[in-house]
Design a protein around this motif. Structure first.
Motif, PDB file in Angstrom:
ATOM      1  N   ALA A 109       0.886  -1.208   0.014  1.00 30.50           N
ATOM      2  CA  ALA A 109      -0.119   0.034   0.017  1.00 30.50           C
ATOM      3  C   ALA A 109       0.873   1.245  -0.146  1.00 30.50           C
ATOM      4  CB  ALA A 109      -1.013  -0.071   1.366  1.00 30.50           C
ATOM      5  N   LEU A 110       1.846   1.383   0.815  1.00 31.45           N
ATOM      6  CA  LEU A 110       2.864   2.405   0.833  1.00 31.45           C
ATOM      7  C   LEU A 110       3.541   2.458  -0.678  1.00 31.45           C
ATOM      8  CD1 LEU A 110       4.479   2.344   4.435  1.00 31.45           C
ATOM      9  CD2 LEU A 110       2.892   4.181   3.413  1.00 31.45           C
ATOM     10  N   LEU A 111       4.044   1.513  -1.136  1.00 36.04           N
ATOM     11  CA  LEU A 111       4.675   1.555  -2.185  1.00 36.04           C
ATOM     12  C   LEU A 111       3.844   2.075  -3.459  1.00 36.04           C
ATOM     13  CD1 LEU A 111       7.155  -1.527  -1.916  1.00 36.04           C
ATOM     14  CD2 LEU A 111       7.840   0.786  -1.429  1.00 36.04           C
ATOM     15  N   ALA A 112       2.677   1.653  -3.306  1.00 35.06           N
ATOM     16  CA  ALA A 112       1.957   1.936  -4.449  1.00 35.06           C
ATOM     17  C   ALA A 112       1.406   3.458  -4.538  1.00 35.06           C
ATOM     18  CB  ALA A 112       0.348   1.182  -4.581  1.00 35.06           C
ATOM     19  N   THR A 113       1.296   3.959  -3.033  1.00 31.08           N
ATOM     20  CA  THR A 113       0.896   5.516  -3.019  1.00 31.08           C
ATOM     21  C   THR A 113       2.359   6.263  -3.424  1.00 31.08           C
ATOM     22  OG1 THR A 113      -0.228   5.112  -1.240  1.00 31.08           O
ATOM     23  CG2 THR A 113       0.746   7.387  -1.255  1.00 31.08           C
ATOM     24  N   ALA A 114       3.396   5.756  -3.059  1.00 29.91           N
ATOM     25  CA  ALA A 114       4.995   6.360  -3.331  1.00 29.91           C
ATOM     26  C   ALA A 114       5.084   6.433  -4.902  1.00 29.91           C
ATOM     27  CB  ALA A 114       6.003   5.651  -2.756  1.00 29.91           C
ATOM     28  N   GLU A 115       4.708   5.147  -5.582  1.00 31.17           N
ATOM     29  CA  GLU A 115       5.067   5.207  -6.956  1.00 31.17           C
ATOM     30  C   GLU A 115       4.153   6.265  -7.764  1.00 31.17           C
ATOM     31  OE1 GLU A 115       4.884   2.050 -10.700  1.00 31.17           O
ATOM     32  OE2 GLU A 115       4.521   1.379  -8.617  1.00 31.17           O
ATOM     33  N   ASP A 135      -3.315  13.625  -1.569  1.00 32.50           N
ATOM     34  CA  ASP A 135      -3.478  13.664   0.049  1.00 32.50           C
ATOM     35  C   ASP A 135      -2.713  12.614   0.708  1.00 32.50           C
ATOM     36  OD1 ASP A 135      -5.419  15.670  -0.201  1.00 32.50           O
ATOM     37  OD2 ASP A 135      -7.292  14.262  -0.595  1.00 32.50           O
ATOM     38  N   ASP A 136      -2.261  11.671   0.245  1.00 33.72           N
ATOM     39  CA  ASP A 136      -1.661  10.748   1.109  1.00 33.72           C
ATOM     40  C   ASP A 136      -0.114  11.079   1.241  1.00 33.72           C
ATOM     41  OD1 ASP A 136      -3.795   8.883   0.585  1.00 33.72           O
ATOM     42  OD2 ASP A 136      -3.272   8.466  -1.317  1.00 33.72           O
ATOM     43  N   CYS A 137       0.387  11.992   0.581  1.00 29.84           N
ATOM     44  CA  CYS A 137       1.734  12.518   0.412  1.00 29.84           C
ATOM     45  C   CYS A 137       1.985  14.015   1.023  1.00 29.84           C
ATOM     46  CB  CYS A 137       2.634  12.228  -0.744  1.00 29.84           C
ATOM     47  SG  CYS A 137       2.775  10.313  -1.041  1.00 29.84           S
ATOM     48  N   ILE A 179       9.482   7.978   3.462  1.00 29.91           N
ATOM     49  CA  ILE A 179       9.742   9.245   3.069  1.00 29.91           C
ATOM     50  C   ILE A 179      10.006   9.361   1.548  1.00 29.91           C
ATOM     51  CG2 ILE A 179      10.932  11.473   3.417  1.00 29.91           C
ATOM     52  CD1 ILE A 179      11.612  10.534   6.509  1.00 29.91           C
ATOM     53  N   LEU A 180       9.341  10.283   1.086  1.00 28.82           N
ATOM     54  CA  LEU A 180       9.586  10.504  -0.483  1.00 28.82           C
ATOM     55  C   LEU A 180      10.318  11.952  -0.449  1.00 28.82           C
ATOM     56  CD1 LEU A 180       6.891  10.461  -3.493  1.00 28.82           C
ATOM     57  CD2 LEU A 180       8.497  12.390  -3.138  1.00 28.82           C
ATOM     58  N   PHE A 215      10.335  17.060   1.316  1.00 34.43           N
ATOM     59  CA  PHE A 215      10.270  15.613   1.847  1.00 34.43           C
ATOM     60  C   PHE A 215       8.720  15.514   2.442  1.00 34.43           C
ATOM     61  CE2 PHE A 215      14.543  17.433   2.723  1.00 34.43           C
ATOM     62  CZ  PHE A 215      15.395  16.473   2.441  1.00 34.43           C
ATOM     63  N   ALA A 216       8.393  14.205   1.948  1.00 34.46           N
ATOM     64  CA  ALA A 216       6.993  14.038   2.189  1.00 34.46           C
ATOM     65  C   ALA A 216       6.653  12.629   2.868  1.00 34.46           C
ATOM     66  CB  ALA A 216       6.213  14.028   0.996  1.00 34.46           C
ATOM     67  N   THR A 217       6.129  12.593   3.994  1.00 31.01           N
ATOM     68  CA  THR A 217       5.602  11.140   4.406  1.00 31.01           C
ATOM     69  C   THR A 217       4.808  10.750   3.614  1.00 31.01           C
ATOM     70  OG1 THR A 217       6.126  11.929   6.871  1.00 31.01           O
ATOM     71  CG2 THR A 217       4.553  10.221   6.341  1.00 31.01           C
ATOM     72  N   VAL A 218       5.005   9.431   3.252  1.00 32.48           N
ATOM     73  CA  VAL A 218       4.140   8.527   2.433  1.00 32.48           C
ATOM     74  C   VAL A 218       3.226   7.829   3.266  1.00 32.48           C
ATOM     75  CG1 VAL A 218       3.977   6.678   0.562  1.00 32.48           C
ATOM     76  CG2 VAL A 218       5.821   8.279   0.679  1.00 32.48           C
ATOM     77  N   SER A 219       1.972   8.164   3.242  1.00 33.40           N
ATOM     78  CA  SER A 219       0.885   7.347   4.105  1.00 33.40           C
ATOM     79  C   SER A 219       0.235   6.395   3.466  1.00 33.40           C
ATOM     80  CB  SER A 219      -0.225   8.792   4.702  1.00 33.40           C
ATOM     81  OG  SER A 219       0.582   9.819   5.139  1.00 33.40           O
ATOM     82  N   GLU A 220      -0.377   5.520   4.232  1.00 31.18           N
ATOM     83  CA  GLU A 220      -1.136   4.410   3.546  1.00 31.18           C
ATOM     84  C   GLU A 220      -2.678   4.935   3.498  1.00 31.18           C
ATOM     85  OE1 GLU A 220      -0.953   0.539   4.688  1.00 31.18           O
ATOM     86  OE2 GLU A 220       1.007   0.725   5.840  1.00 31.18           O
ATOM     87  N   ARG A 221      -3.343   4.697   2.279  1.00 25.61           N
ATOM     88  CA  ARG A 221      -4.653   5.244   2.056  1.00 25.61           C
ATOM     89  C   ARG A 221      -5.390   4.042   2.762  1.00 25.61           C
ATOM     90  NH1 ARG A 221      -6.453   6.526  -3.761  1.00 25.61           N
ATOM     91  NH2 ARG A 221      -4.840   8.232  -3.374  1.00 25.61           N
ATOM     92  N   PRO A 222      -6.322   4.636   3.813  1.00 25.13           N
ATOM     93  CA  PRO A 222      -7.436   3.822   4.488  1.00 25.13           C
ATOM     94  C   PRO A 222      -8.303   3.130   3.385  1.00 25.13           C
ATOM     95  CG  PRO A 222      -8.036   6.221   4.665  1.00 25.13           C
ATOM     96  CD  PRO A 222      -6.627   5.956   3.943  1.00 25.13           C
ATOM     97  N   PRO A 223      -8.483   1.886   3.748  1.00 24.33           N
ATOM     98  CA  PRO A 223      -9.411   0.910   2.836  1.00 24.33           C
ATOM     99  C   PRO A 223     -10.852   1.721   2.698  1.00 24.33           C
ATOM    100  CG  PRO A 223      -9.076   0.056   5.249  1.00 24.33           C
ATOM    101  CD  PRO A 223      -8.379   1.013   5.032  1.00 24.33           C
ATOM    102  N   PRO A 224     -11.353   1.609   1.697  1.00 22.14           N
ATOM    103  CA  PRO A 224     -12.708   2.170   1.381  1.00 22.14           C
ATOM    104  C   PRO A 224     -13.853   1.483   2.064  1.00 22.14           C
ATOM    105  CG  PRO A 224     -12.064   0.758  -0.437  1.00 22.14           C
ATOM    106  CD  PRO A 224     -10.910   0.877   0.466  1.00 22.14           C
TER     107      PRO A 224
END
Length: 264
Positions: free
Chosen positions: A145-151, A213-215, A191-192, A255-264
């Motif tokens: 989840a974190l990696l998908a957001t970061a990518e 919003d996630d980053c 961190i990105l 510098f951005a904290t990569v956050s996990e998107r909460p499940p829908p």
């Protein structure tokens, strides 16, 4: 975002490194019938910039210009975006003579439409580089989840263009840093980081949208190069960037904290 800091963990880390100054009240201009009134858009931005540690705000018939502190949290950037009101899409962020500067054109200038997706091989190479970096972190047991957001965020940030030269890319380096097991309780999991080249300005609203919003929930921008070593996330520099910095110009590093998107 940490409960003890309006800017979140990364901003709190920056605060421990550098005091950006307390809230500054702008002095009222002396009454003068000959002095033109500032445009309505200027005063809210000047107040927000001062509250974020800004050192100077000026207004002309063409633009409202605000020199910010060397390090500004995403929470403070959100306040500046809100202060721009219906002109939010026109806010420009760049570095001028080593200072972090926010500019609002007062001539109604707005960003052009985003460029269409290019079919050049360079785009494929960028995507492959991002995918490889993400794959390495997957082996380090960073969550999917974190990696998908970061990518997604990295690929979007790489699409940012210079506000004055719409075909000019502005990001010359980026990176991802995953917390080790020992660091897990003292820093964000992922961190990105990205560097915006000297002499370039970006539309601030587009930067926020690119991160998503996630980053954009927690992070900071800075012209302080020591911040990278403080956060243990060094970025490579190109010869052009090194030359510009040797002449007194500064890159903007985010510098951005990569956050996990909460499940829908």
């Amino acid at each position: 975002m940490g409960a003890d800091s309006p800017g979140g963990p990364l901003a709190a880390s920056a605060a421990s490194r550098e005091d950006n100054g307390s809230t500054m009240t702008l002095p009222a201009s002396p009454a003068s019938p000959a002095a033109p009134a500032s445009p309505p858009a200027h005063r809210p931005l000047a107040t927000a910039a001062a509250a974020a540690g800004g050192t100077k705000s000026e207004c002309t018939a063409e633009r409202s210009v605000h020199t910010l502190a060397s390090t500004v949290s995403f929470a403070q950037l959100k306040t500046l975006l809100k202060a721009a009101g219906d002109r939010v899409h026109s806010l420009l962020l760049g570095s001028v003579d080593g200072d972090l500067v926010l500019t609002l054109p007062l001539d109604g200038a707005t960003p052009p439409p985003p460029p269409p997706a290019s079919k050049k091989r360079r785009r494929d190479a960028q995507a492959e580089e991002v995918e490889l970096s993400v794959h390495k972190l997957r082996q380090a047991k960073v969550s999917d989840a974190l990696l998908a957001t970061a990518e997604r965020a990295i690929l979007s940030v790489l699409q940012l263009r210079d506000a004055q030269e719409p075909d000019e890319e502005v990001v010359d380096a980026w990176g991802l840093s995953a917390a080790t097991q020992e660091e897990a309780s003292t820093r964000p999991k992922l961190i990105l980081a990205a560097r915006i080249k000297p002499f370039h300005a970006v539309w601030l609203k587009r930067l926020k949208q690119a991160l998503g919003d996630d980053c954009f929930a927690d992070g900071l921008i800075t012209t302080d190069p020591s911040m990278a070593s403080h956060l243990e996330l060094a970025l490579p520099t190109t010869p052009a960037t090194r030359l510009a910095e040797a002449e007194g110009q500064k890159s903007i590093i985010l510098f951005a904290t990569v956050s996990e998107r909460p499940p829908p």
